[in-house]
Write an enzyme that holds these catalytic residues in place. Structure first.
Site, mmCIF file in Angstrom:
data_model
loop_
_atom_site.group_PDB
_atom_site.id
_atom_site.type_symbol
_atom_site.label_atom_id
_atom_site.label_comp_id
_atom_site.label_asym_id
_atom_site.label_seq_id
_atom_site.Cartn_x
_atom_site.Cartn_y
_atom_site.Cartn_z
ATOM 1 N N ASP A 81 49.859 -26.446 -4.042
ATOM 2 C CA ASP A 81 49.317 -27.055 -5.258
ATOM 3 C C ASP A 81 48.716 -28.432 -4.973
ATOM 4 O OD1 ASP A 81 48.766 -27.207 -7.965
ATOM 5 O OD2 ASP A 81 50.792 -27.814 -8.551
ATOM 6 N N ASP A 103 42.012 -29.732 -3.982
ATOM 7 C CA ASP A 103 41.674 -30.506 -5.173
ATOM 8 C C ASP A 103 40.721 -31.635 -4.822
ATOM 9 O OD1 ASP A 103 41.489 -31.882 -7.522
ATOM 10 O OD2 ASP A 103 43.632 -32.306 -7.724
ATOM 11 N N HIS A 212 45.620 -26.131 -15.733
ATOM 12 C CA HIS A 212 46.680 -27.029 -15.289
ATOM 13 C C HIS A 212 47.210 -27.798 -16.497
ATOM 14 C CE1 HIS A 212 45.732 -27.238 -10.712
ATOM 15 N NE2 HIS A 212 45.363 -26.071 -11.218
ATOM 16 N N GLY A 214 50.127 -27.074 -18.223
ATOM 17 C CA GLY A 214 50.595 -26.137 -19.248
ATOM 18 C C GLY A 214 51.843 -26.594 -19.972
#
Length: 289
Positions: A81, A103, A212, A214
């Protein structure tokens, strides 16, 4: 044996549900997620965070999840992640992650696309799938004890639909995280998801879409996002709350400091499993195995 995220999300996209993805920082979190997924007959999408993977954490946590996947009757994916360093992503892939996220969302479009394409090329050559982020999902309140986030207005960095098709063409990513109004961490005010923006993205994108932030997003907005095309939703803070609340309550009533960890974590495990099961049912991934 671990499976790729692409295998999981293809079915979710086809059948219009979402798979909750849970960051797991230790054994107790991993076990709670895997047991809940097996009991609910849901795909198990576990994620690793860089802060937990420093030093020996990378081989230790990866080997733990890989080995654990052999003892559960549901498909398990281990996804890296929010990684930003290409060398670390390579290490994660070589160590055994079956999926990774690069990312580059704080970069300009050109550099985000360029770097993502390099990651995808390496990952695909090793049978690993890739998630990227276009737009930027910021932070509400995150970290250990901080009450201050780094971003205050999610609307300032929403995904631009006109850039999506070009980004996918350049990068060949397997899934795309989009910014439509959520934030990471604990919300200080209720978010308002831009479903209109999501519809514009879906119209030009053939890849599974990821949400993303959540945790804490209202149920009705989550359902709406799933109905309009979201297939993976990241959850961390809600599970952390259950873990820490369970531990805090237990420790505050425990008279013997030498109590076994199995007993110390007992309530926290149950609370985490309740959260995981709730998300599985809410997102529609229960009974898919």
């Amino acid at each position: 044996m671990l499976v790729t995220m692409k295998e999981m999300l293809a079915d979710a996209k086809k059948n219009h549900y979402a798979i909750p993805a849970f960051d797991v920082s230790n054994y107790e979190m991993m076990r709670a997620v895997l047991e809940a997924c097996e009991e609910e007959k849901s795909p198990a999408l576990l994620m690793g965070l860089g802060v937990d993977l420093e030093g020996k954490g990378l081989p230790l946590i990866t080997s733990m999840v890989k080995e654990a996947s052999n003892y559960f009757d549901v498909p398990v994916c281990f996804h890296l992640d929010h990684a930003t360093d290409f060398d670390f992503i390579k290490k994660a892939i070589d160590t055994g992650f079956s999926s990774v996220m690069y990312d580059g969302s704080v970069l300009d479009f050109e550099n985000n696309a360029k770097n993502t394409a390099e990651v995808t090329k390496y990952a695909h050559a090793h049978g690993v799938t890739v998630e990227a982020e276009l737009g930027h999902v910021g932070n509400a309140s995150v970290g250990s004890i901080s009450e201050t986030g780094t971003d205050t207005d999610p609307g300032e960095s929403l995904t631009v639909p006109a850039e999506v098709a070009k980004f996918v063409e350049i990068t060949d990513v397997d899934a795309l995280a989009v910014a439509i109004g959520t934030s990471h961490g604990v919300y200080k005010s209720t978010p308002e998801l831009r479903i209109d923006r999501l519809d514009e993205i879906v119209a030009v994108c053939d890849r599974p879409l990821v949400l993303h932030g959540g945790s804490g997003t209202p149920d009705d907005q989550m359902h709406n996002a799933i109905e309009h095309g979201i297939t993976k939703i990241n959850i961390y803070s809600d599970v952390l709350y259950a873990l820490n609340k369970g531990l805090k309550d237990k420790l505050n009533t425990m008279e013997n400091p030498s109590t076994w960890p199995f007993i110390v974590f007992e309530d926290a495990r149950a609370m985490m499993k309740d959260v995981v099961k709730s998300k599985i049912r809410q997102f529609g991934s229960a009974g898919r195995i």
